[in-house]
Design an enzyme around this catalytic site. Structure first.
Site, PDB file in Angstrom:
ATOM      1  N   PHE A 141       5.371  -0.951  -1.505  1.00 57.39           N
ATOM      2  CA  PHE A 141       4.797   0.286  -0.985  1.00 57.39           C
ATOM      3  C   PHE A 141       4.356   1.135  -2.176  1.00 57.39           C
ATOM      4  CE2 PHE A 141       5.374   2.195   3.481  1.00 57.39           C
ATOM      5  CZ  PHE A 141       5.077   1.006   4.116  1.00 57.39           C
ATOM      6  N   GLN A 255       0.964  16.128   4.091  1.00 60.11           N
ATOM      7  CA  GLN A 255       0.517  14.829   3.586  1.00 60.11           C
ATOM      8  C   GLN A 255      -0.674  14.276   4.355  1.00 60.11           C
ATOM      9  OE1 GLN A 255       2.973  10.889   3.845  1.00 60.11           O
ATOM     10  NE2 GLN A 255       2.886  11.477   1.706  1.00 60.11           N
ATOM     11  N   HIS A 257      -2.600  10.752   4.835  1.00 58.92           N
ATOM     12  CA  HIS A 257      -2.396   9.315   4.616  1.00 58.92           C
ATOM     13  C   HIS A 257      -3.739   8.664   4.340  1.00 58.92           C
ATOM     14  CE1 HIS A 257      -1.274   5.159   5.290  1.00 58.92           C
ATOM     15  NE2 HIS A 257      -0.015   5.487   5.435  1.00 58.92           N
ATOM     16  N   LEU A 267      -3.087   5.572  12.695  1.00 62.37           N
ATOM     17  CA  LEU A 267      -2.665   5.078  11.394  1.00 62.37           C
ATOM     18  C   LEU A 267      -2.680   3.561  11.349  1.00 62.37           C
ATOM     19  CD1 LEU A 267      -1.254   5.890   8.649  1.00 62.37           C
ATOM     20  CD2 LEU A 267       0.844   5.172   9.779  1.00 62.37           C
ATOM     21  N   GLU A 270       0.758   1.733   5.441  1.00 62.25           N
ATOM     22  CA  GLU A 270       0.677   1.524   3.992  1.00 62.25           C
ATOM     23  C   GLU A 270       1.043   0.075   3.644  1.00 62.25           C
ATOM     24  OE1 GLU A 270       1.842   4.789   1.655  1.00 62.25           O
ATOM     25  OE2 GLU A 270       2.898   3.602   0.170  1.00 62.25           O
ATOM     26  N   ARG A 301       0.663   8.523  -1.998  1.00 63.33           N
ATOM     27  CA  ARG A 301      -0.342   8.824  -0.976  1.00 63.33           C
ATOM     28  C   ARG A 301      -1.218  10.010  -1.350  1.00 63.33           C
ATOM     29  NH1 ARG A 301       3.351   7.956   4.462  1.00 63.33           N
ATOM     30  NH2 ARG A 301       3.385   5.683   4.311  1.00 63.33           N
ATOM     31  N   HIS A 369      -0.968  13.330   8.125  1.00 69.91           N
ATOM     32  CA  HIS A 369       0.024  12.325   8.532  1.00 69.91           C
ATOM     33  C   HIS A 369       1.459  12.836   8.567  1.00 69.91           C
ATOM     34  CE1 HIS A 369       1.881   8.452   9.085  1.00 69.91           C
ATOM     35  NE2 HIS A 369       2.544   8.545   7.971  1.00 69.91           N
ATOM     36  N   ARG A 405       5.750  12.978  -0.121  1.00 66.03           N
ATOM     37  CA  ARG A 405       6.782  11.975   0.115  1.00 66.03           C
ATOM     38  C   ARG A 405       6.188  10.589  -0.052  1.00 66.03           C
ATOM     39  NH1 ARG A 405       6.537   8.561   4.383  1.00 66.03           N
ATOM     40  NH2 ARG A 405       5.522   9.327   6.259  1.00 66.03           N
TER      41      ARG A 405
END
Lengths: 649, 248
Positions: A141, A255, A257, A267, A270, A301, A369, A405
């Site tokens: 990730f 955030q 994404h 979505l 990731e 991100r 996101h 995050r």
């Protein structure tokens, strides 16, 4: 008004809420969970990619440990996180994954021997250790030194939520679904429950409890265009804000994404890029290595989203009737991978946009996101300014994410905070008295009855849906990935106008029962006030940190802004109040993240000087004493031993 | 040329005095890639502010939005109007308790189902936070996941002939859940326990094999495979039961 009593009231039955409910039930307490929807339909179910925990079972996770996970998390947060909370999280994440395995999650497991994977665009063969056969495996990730994200194909949230809810059923925990909390019942800074509206028949019910916890998820839907479920409208954070006593932390930290699909904003995980997916531009050219030679598609991100937007602004976006986008290329991963490990992604592309990712490119763009901000709590999850009130999961600002995050850290946070904060809630409830103050409950209930009456009968002409859309457009246009003082001023002014029009919202639907329009109208004040706090907080923060990017203040300013925004809204006030507190005890000194570039303005205090003021300044803003002194969970300078981090990957 | 779509929608509000079930007609201009999530929101926000229906994730993952679309139970969020004729008939799922208009109470039914089946890992082992996780073969994990993918949308039960006649029937969702735990080596329930749970006419032998569930399942769960696995397991369960009978 119906009155129900319980030891512990949990508002929100997604992963964080359910895990906390289980902690209290196992401690022998009577627990009631409330949820807008049946628990298994909570937004936790939609999380695809996985949960970070440093089990280190995969060969690409070799040498991983909680310290390395903690380092990644603090760097990912752009030093905005509370480092002690990040440490509590990283230490407990492996335990939480194993516990979830015990509860029944069918985690994907290590298969010993060689297999082909894609790393940085190249096909590579890795050899998994036979000795680890059958242990929980992990995928790659963004923003991580190791492969650390535990998963079940791309249905991780679903399987963990089902396992969790199975246990809740086994423990016979009371669940009242289709119930929406409208306000907290509180007096003298102590919370004793909530006023709740039934979404089945519209009845108002007072739940009186010894301890109340909010676990309702994020506020992504304020943006309109969001990957979030449509129930994520900031209802839980509004419960706290409307008391006038509890501050919301870092609401401007939002955030985006990198891979929301175009159109529909759904979505795709990731994990697509973790498993080797590439980002391409209008010329089908892979642009990320130019911007981020080290991490490429797998920078954090905030960085990838910024780079994508930057590339689109250079004229390299793909034109479409839904605006400009870029491409996500998964074709090389092959049919087997896309119909097993990325099966949800495959289904979403096929059903919603008619794209077959085995043969075609997926149109993507950065999309709202995640809400890093939320109800500010101490490390035990206890809300600032209000006794007996807790918050955990996305709705809380606990604060392990700071200004950005990492992928896989929020789903993991739900179960870790569920364990850690869940136990603190149980501890609190075990010693608290039930204060069955029905007349106080009636007072709060009457406020809601009056509000409902006003919404149904006033002579105003404002349409709640039009007002909501106007609000969302202001955030989308001016409080998005790149922010400027000028744009933020426009958003603040526009939102102020919307706040002034709230009293003229008139509900047209007069039918009894759940009345969806009334439901929306009951939420709109909270949504608009939080939108205002996001925009105003972003305007006031004259630096760039994590996902908060000011074009007019491009540097991360540790001299003036190594702090957390706290916004509260006194009852009857026209404006929210903004305060700032130190982020927490620092162990890893602020430095370069290793990706993202950008300038920095160094802090002018030593770590010791900074740390010395943390506790007092936080206490002054409403932090309750913690079960143990702050900082004790931070093994000072343990990270210095972690040389693997330097040459990782 | 954009089409004008005609929606014929079932309406009934049980909390409203004297309301009778009826069909209400709405017209809506079709836009590119329009799905029923967006279409219903447009109808609610502009034409029928009291229209009740359920969406949560709007991405085909949460299972909230199943309804009868032109007579077939399926997820509304991922149904594109382009795949439908000009007139679209929407009814709530049958079998489940109606909450209003297109909204039904699948949540409570599935919660009760989980209780009836004891849908959790039965084990005497305590969790040890200091120990390594118990190992599992990845193929087994994948097999469990295949059945675990059920999103409890209720389409299979709504389409099931047996369920319409026997309201206690566990339905494909229930049987699939049993399969999921039978596959799971962590669950210690033995053949005898499974036998007692499902070898009845509300369990696996209530199924009359029309397999409408398999036709409508939006997640393409391997229902045929799971049912035959359970039946075969039940066969050996019968042997155990017979062996334990007192035949003297």
């Amino acid at each position: 008004m119906k009155v129900l009593t319980t030891d512990v009231l949990i508002i929100g039955a997604g992963l964080a809420g359910e895990r906390a409910a289980i902690a209290s039930a196992q401690a022998g307490l009577d627990v009631t969970m409330l949820s807008l929807v049946p628990p298994r339909r909570s937004h936790s179910a939609a999380a695809q990619g996985g949960m970070q925990a440093s089990l280190g079972n995969s060969v690409k996770g070799k040498g991983d440990n909680p310290t390395v996970h903690w380092l990644d998390t603090v760097k990912g947060s752009d030093w905005g996180a509370d480092q002690e909370v990040a440490r509590i999280f990283a230490d407990n994440a492996p335990i939480a994954m194993r516990e979830m395995a015990h509860f029944g999650v069918p985690w994907n497991r290590v298969e010993g021997g060689p297999r082909d994977v894609y790393i940085k665009g190249k096909k590579t063969t890795i050899v998994e250790d036979d000795a680890n056969e059958g242990l929980i495996t992990a995928r790659d990730f963004g923003g991580t030194a190791k492969w650390r994200t535990c998963y079940t194909a791309d249905g991780t949230g679903h399987t963990v939520l089902y396992a969790m809810d199975n246990l809740a059923v086994q423990l016979d925990i009371t669940i009242h679904d289709r119930m929406e909390a409208l306000s907290l019942i509180h007096e003298d800074g102590v919370c004793i429950g909530a006023i709740v509206r039934s979404l089945r028949d519209g009845e108002l019910v007072a739940y009186i409890s010894k301890a109340t916890a909010i676990a309702t998820g994020g506020y992504g839907r304020l943006y309109g265009e969001s990957t979030n479920a449509i129930i994520n409208e900031g209802t839980g954070s509004w419960l706290a804000l409307q008391t006038g006593l509890v501050p919301l932390g870092n609401m401007e930290a939002v955030q985006f994404h990198p891979t929301g699909i175009v159109p529909t904003d759904i979505l795709v995980t990731e994990g697509c890029r973790g498993d080797g997916g590439l980002l391409l531009d209008v010329d089908e050219y892979r642009f990320m290595p130019e911007y981020e030679p080290e991490k490429q598609e797998l920078a954090s991100r905030d960085v990838v989203s910024r780079r994508m937007k930057q590339h689109i602004l250079k004229g390299k976006g793909v034109q479409s009737s839904y605006g400009e986008h870029l491409w996500l290329d998964l074709r090389h991963l092959g049919e087997k991978h896309l119909t097993t490990k990325l099966r949800e992604v495959y289904d979403i592309c096929m059903f919603f946009i008619g794209v077959n990712p085995i043969k075609e490119l997926i149109p993507v763009r950065p999309t709202q996101h995640y809400s890093m901000g939320g109800i500010r709590v101490n490390k035990d999850g206890h809300a600032y300014g209000m006794k007996g009130l807790f918050a955990l999961g996305e709705v809380a600002c606990w604060d392990m994410h700071g200004f950005n995050r990492l992928g896989g850290n929020s789903l993991a946070e739900t179960v870790v905070a569920g364990m850690v904060v869940g136990n603190k809630i149980a501890d609190y409830a075990k010693t608290a008295e039930l204060n069955a103050n029905v007349s106080l409950a009636e007072k709060f209930c009457k406020e809601q009855t009056d509000l409902i009456q006003h919404l149904l009968t006033n002579s105003g002409t404002e349409d709640v849906y039009a007002l909501r859309d106007e609000m969302a457009d202001l955030l989308k246009d001016h409080v998005h990935i790149f922010r400027t003082g000028e744009g933020l001023e426009k958003a603040v002014t526009g939102l102020k106008g919307i706040l002034g029009r709230l009293k003229n919202v008139r509900v047209k639907a007069q039918a009894p029962g759940m009345n969806p329009e009334l439901s929306q109208a009951l939420r709109i004040e909270g949504m608009a006030k939080q939108a205002y706090i996001i925009a105003k907080g972003a305007l006031l923060r004259t630096e760039s940190r994590g996902a908060h990017t000011r074009e007019d203040y491009p540097a991360r300013d540790d001299k003036n802004w190594l702090n957390r925004t706290l916004a509260s809204w006194k009852i009857g006030a026209d404006e929210p109040e903004f305060n700032y507190e130190p982020v927490g005890q620092l162990d890893l000194p602020p430095g370069d993240r290793g990706y993202g570039g950008g300038q920095m303005i160094d802090m002018d205090l030593s770590l010791e000087e900074y740390n010395a003021k943390v506790d007092a300044e936080q206490n002054a803003l409403g932090k309750h004493a913690t079960s143990e002194p702050i900082g004790v969970k931070l093994p000072k300078e343990a990270w210095r031993e972690e040389s693997p981090y330097k040459d990782a990957k | 040329m954009a089409r004008t779509l005609t929606f014929k929608i079932f309406r009934y509000n049980p909390t409203k005095e004297n309301d009778e079930p009826h069909i209400e007609t709405f017209e809506l201009e079709e836009t590119p890639r329009l799905n029923l999530f967006t279409a219903l929101h447009r109808i609610r926000e502009k034409q029928a502010p009291d229209l009740m229906y359920d969406f949560v994730c709007r991405a085909g993952i949460c299972g909230s939005c199943a309804m009868m679309i032109n007579g077939r139970p399926t997820l509304a969020c991922r149904t594109l109007t382009a795949d439908l004729a000009d007139t679209i008939e929407l009814y709530p799922l049958p079998f489940f308790k109606l909450l209003g208009d297109l909204s039904v109470d699948t949540g409570v039914w599935f919660h009760d189902m989980a209780k009836r089946l004891e849908s959790w890992i039965h084990t005497t082992k305590e969790f040890d936070p200091t120990a390594e996780e118990e190992r599992m073969d990845n193929a087994t994990a994948n097999k469990i996941y295949e059945s675990e993918r059920c999103i409890e949308c209720g389409c299979c039960v709504a389409a099931c002939a047996t369920a319409q006649v026997y309201p206690d029937f566990l339905g494909a969702a229930g049987l699939n859940r049993i399969g999921r735990f039978m596959f799971d080596p962590r669950d210690t329930r033995g053949e005898q326990e499974w036998f007692e749970l499902v070898s009845t006419d509300i369990g696996v032998f209530g199924c009359i094999g029309m397999m409408a569930c398999d036709d409508v399942c939006p997640k393409d769960l391997p229902l045929l495979e799971v049912f035959s696995y359970i039946r075969r397991k039940m066969n050996s369960g019968v042997k155990v039961a017979v062996n334990e009978m007192d035949l003297t």
